[in-house]
Scaffold this active site. Structure first.
Site, PDB file in Angstrom:
ATOM      1  N   LYS A   5       0.841  -1.194   0.000  1.00 40.65           N
ATOM      2  CA  LYS A   5       0.000   0.000   0.000  1.00 40.65           C
ATOM      3  C   LYS A   5       0.883   1.254   0.000  1.00 40.65           C
ATOM      4  CE  LYS A   5      -3.510   2.271   2.818  1.00 40.65           C
ATOM      5  NZ  LYS A   5      -4.450   2.146   3.923  1.00 40.65           N
ATOM      6  N   GLU A  51      10.495  -4.818   4.406  1.00 41.43           N
ATOM      7  CA  GLU A  51      10.558  -6.219   3.980  1.00 41.43           C
ATOM      8  C   GLU A  51      10.207  -6.345   2.493  1.00 41.43           C
ATOM      9  OE1 GLU A  51       9.038  -5.015   6.625  1.00 41.43           O
ATOM     10  OE2 GLU A  51       8.972  -6.449   8.284  1.00 41.43           O
ATOM     11  N   GLY A  82      -4.881  -2.220   5.156  1.00 36.02           N
ATOM     12  CA  GLY A  82      -4.151  -3.388   4.648  1.00 36.02           C
ATOM     13  C   GLY A  82      -4.889  -4.690   4.904  1.00 36.02           C
ATOM     14  N   ARG A  83      -5.379  -4.865   6.132  1.00 37.77           N
ATOM     15  CA  ARG A  83      -6.032  -6.137   6.482  1.00 37.77           C
ATOM     16  C   ARG A  83      -7.456  -6.243   5.940  1.00 37.77           C
ATOM     17  NH1 ARG A  83      -4.934  -2.797  10.460  1.00 37.77           N
ATOM     18  NH2 ARG A  83      -6.487  -2.047  11.941  1.00 37.77           N
ATOM     19  N   GLU A  86      -5.019  -7.124  14.945  1.00 40.85           N
ATOM     20  CA  GLU A  86      -4.511  -5.803  14.583  1.00 40.85           C
ATOM     21  C   GLU A  86      -5.645  -4.775  14.718  1.00 40.85           C
ATOM     22  OE1 GLU A  86      -1.319  -5.850  11.540  1.00 40.85           O
ATOM     23  OE2 GLU A  86      -2.558  -4.343  10.574  1.00 40.85           O
ATOM     24  N   HIS A 124      -5.502 -33.588  17.629  1.00 43.14           N
ATOM     25  CA  HIS A 124      -4.417 -34.444  18.104  1.00 43.14           C
ATOM     26  C   HIS A 124      -3.325 -33.637  18.782  1.00 43.14           C
ATOM     27  CE1 HIS A 124      -6.115 -38.000  16.128  1.00 43.14           C
ATOM     28  NE2 HIS A 124      -6.633 -37.059  15.331  1.00 43.14           N
ATOM     29  N   LYS A 181       7.960  -0.849  12.340  1.00 42.11           N
ATOM     30  CA  LYS A 181       8.585  -0.427  11.088  1.00 42.11           C
ATOM     31  C   LYS A 181       9.689   0.597  11.387  1.00 42.11           C
ATOM     32  CE  LYS A 181       4.653  -1.286   7.980  1.00 42.11           C
ATOM     33  NZ  LYS A 181       3.848  -0.828   6.858  1.00 42.11           N
TER      34      LYS A 181
HETATM   35  C1  G6Q Z   1      -2.569  -3.936   7.836  1.00 40.95           C
HETATM   36  C2  G6Q Z   1      -1.343  -3.355   8.332  1.00 40.95           C
HETATM   37  C3  G6Q Z   1      -0.080  -4.046   7.893  1.00 40.95           C
HETATM   38  C4  G6Q Z   1       0.307  -3.740   6.452  1.00 40.95           C
HETATM   39  C5  G6Q Z   1       1.726  -4.210   6.213  1.00 40.95           C
HETATM   40  C6  G6Q Z   1       2.186  -3.960   4.806  1.00 40.95           C
HETATM   41  O1  G6Q Z   1      -3.685  -3.549   8.110  1.00 40.95           O
HETATM   42  O2  G6Q Z   1      -1.320  -2.008   8.080  1.00 40.95           O
HETATM   43  O3  G6Q Z   1      -0.134  -5.434   8.042  1.00 40.95           O
HETATM   44  O4  G6Q Z   1      -0.582  -4.351   5.567  1.00 40.95           O
HETATM   45  O5  G6Q Z   1       2.581  -3.576   7.129  1.00 40.95           O
HETATM   46  O6  G6Q Z   1       2.102  -2.609   4.486  1.00 40.95           O
HETATM   47  P1  G6Q Z   1       2.248  -2.135   2.992  1.00 40.95           P
HETATM   48  O7  G6Q Z   1       1.137  -2.724   2.209  1.00 40.95           O
HETATM   49  O8  G6Q Z   1       2.189  -0.635   3.041  1.00 40.95           O
HETATM   50  O9  G6Q Z   1       3.576  -2.640   2.503  1.00 40.95           O
END
Ligand code: G6Q
Length: 548
Positions: free
Chosen positions: A210, A216, A272-273, A358, A389, A509
């Protein structure tokens, strides 16, 4: 003081629930079922093809009435209208949380800041579909003219968990001629293992971020770029054929070298989620095709419409969310186990972990005051029957209350003898055993020696819900995800927290960068951490230079 501005625990409805729990807590599910032969049919609801049986929860009609009153007092209806109305309900980031617009029908109007967002949503979906079709029919060629055989999604958190979960869940609908890999971790092992057997000439990377600033993802995207160029002779023009991006940051994408023609956008009002149904789902659309993707969106929308318009007594996400509040705040349950009896949903608990934890892992209310009650429970789980199990022991006989969500399907996508009946028999048997247990008298009647008898007693009275669906289709998956999205929202409304921010993630981050610089510098760095962190950094720097 008006009732509106009362803190949650000061509300008369909350106090009434406490008094009710004091009267209710010694009543066993056995008694509740015995007192009402219709209970197992009555305490159920249905939405978008999902049958929700909550009769094995430790509630009665009075509990539901009081929870309904609490929801009214907390302004749930107004908050739902605010969400669907594009208001900036994510107050700490001053933005809307408008994921419901991602599945709106063409022609429907959903506005935020006075602008209808639905046309843009559909414009991106159309571009995604055109691109997905080109990859699927082989007309999108790699740099050397070969067709694409493997897609690698690079992203993390919300830009990874949804795509992985949906790919695994809908494998039965995917084009098996294409392979999909998912790289998220900054640990090089993730990238190395995902690409070791791939031919770069046939590989397309989808970089999902996003912000397009996430350490990463950018690190892995650069590794992918180098890997690709090395394998394809170093011609920079290859990048345009082997990389596409999904982001809200066009400048960042262009700077990386990905053509904005092959960038698929979304908007700051998509968390994001909450993004697996927008362009972040590009890998899903390529895997299952645009028609199945649209069917998934239809499933999301069916649940949205149900949530927005169905009265409380039959509203599945409302009931589901309020029962989670009841279990967390009155039964004292610190976690919820999500137990899909469907192997294709093996990543669903991990997906829900992010969605729920989150969103509702917050300790201050919308006004910034500390919450003096438990908020977001821990979500966890594994597919049945595997979990039986291992950790089910604790759920049956441990000292903690672990409410369970059992998820099952009436039809299998992988018929094999009578295995599906066996699978579902286990689901039903587990929820029954958790609710009703086995008494000491029953254990003794089976001839169990006295010394062993206490070990073989199952108290029962352990709450669970069952979600039963006809078949795991794209539509059903969309409906299931939307059910949990809205349940999480309902919980957040009651707890009066911002379910749409994630300052804890932002902290991680920022923190990692400072330490990464200290690990990278060649001279011994001047450290200004606590003594533990400093010793760990020094030890790591020393040992990484030595062979094992
Ligand atoms: C989701 C969070 C988090 C995010 C990641 C990746 O709701 O904000 O999990 O999706 O940190 O972020 P980017 O999509 O900006 O790389």
């Amino acid at each position: 003081m008006s009732n509106d501005s009362l803190s949650l625990t000061a509300r008369p409805q909350w106090r009434a629930l406490h008094r009710h729990w004091a009267r209710q807590k010694d009543i066993h599910l056995r008694e509740l079922f015995a007192a009402d032969p219709q209970r197992g049919e009555r305490l159920t609801a249905e939405a978008a093809g999902i049958y929700f049986d909550y009769s094995k929860q430790r509630i009665n009609d009075e509990t539901l009435r009081l929870l309904h009153e609490l929801a009214d007092a907390c302004g749930l209806s107004a908050r739902i209208r605010a969400m669907f109305g594009g208001e900036r309900i994510n107050t700490t980031e001053d933005r809307a949380a408008l994921h419901v617009a991602l599945r709106a029908r063409r022609g429907e109007r959903i506005e935020t800041d006075g602008a209808d967002v639905v046309p843009e949503v559909h414009a991106v979906l159309e571009r995604m579909a055109a691109f997905a079709n080109r990859v699927r029919d082989g007309s999108w060629k790699g740099h050397t003219g070969k067709r694409i055989r493997t897609l690698v999604n690079i992203g993390i958190g919300g830009s990874d968990l949804g795509p992985v979960m949906a790919y695994e869940a809908l494998r039965g609908y995917t084009d098996r001629a294409l392979r999909f890999r998912f790289v998220s971790n900054v640990d090089g092992a993730d990238f190395v293992e995902a690409t070791r057997d791939l031919d770069a000439a046939e590989t397309l990377f989808i970089v999902c971020s996003k912000t397009f600033t996430t350490q990463e993802t950018l690190t892995n995207a650069h590794a992918a770029r180098a890997w690709c160029l090395q394998a394809l002779g170093g011609d920079e023009k290859a990048i345009a054929r082997h990389f596409v991006a999904v982001s809200t940051n066009a400048a960042g994408v262009a700077e990386f070298g990905i053509d904005t023609d092959t960038m698929f956008g979304f908007w700051d009002w998509v968390g994001g989620r909450y993004s697996m149904d927008c362009a972040i789902g590009l890998s899903t659309m390529i895997a299952i095709g645009p028609d199945h993707f649209r069917a998934m969106l239809d499933g999301f929308r069916a649940m949205d419409e149900h949530f927005r318009s169905t009265p409380f007594a039959r509203n599945v996400p409302m009931l589901h969310g309020l029962i989670a509040v009841w279990n967390a705040n009155f039964l004292g349950a610190a976690s919820i186990a999500v137990l899909p009896y469907e192997h294709y949903l093996k990543r669903f608990p991990a997906y829900l972990q992010q969605l729920a934890m989150e969103s509702n892992g917050k300790r201050v209310t919308l006004d910034g005051a500390p919450a003096d009650y438990a908020t977001g429970p821990i979500y966890w789980g594994e597919p049945g029957t595997n979990g039986q199990h291992s950790f089910y022991q604790l759920i049956h006989q441990g000292t903690q209350v672990i409410p369970c969500d059992f998820i099952g399907f009436c039809q299998t996508l992988a018929p094999l003898g009578n295995q599906h009946d066996l699978l579902i028999a286990n689901l039903f048997a587990q929820s029954e055993a958790l609710a009703f247990g086995k008494t000491l008298a029953e254990v003794k009647a089976q001839g169990t020696p006295d010394a062993l008898a206490p070990h073989r007693v199952f108290q029962g009275n352990r709450p669970s819900s069952t979600l039963l669906v006809q078949r795991l289709t794209p539509h059903a998956l969309g409906a299931l995800v939307a059910l949990y999205e809205h349940s999480v929202f309902v919980q957040g409304v009651i707890w009066n927290i911002d379910s749409f921010d994630q300052w804890g993630v932002e902290l991680g981050k920022a923190l990692a960068q400072r330490t990464a610089d200290e690990l990278a510098c060649t001279a011994e760095p001047a450290l200004n951490h606590d003594s533990s962190t400093q010793a760990l950094i020094r030890r790591y720097r020393r040992l990484r230079e030595h062979s094992a």
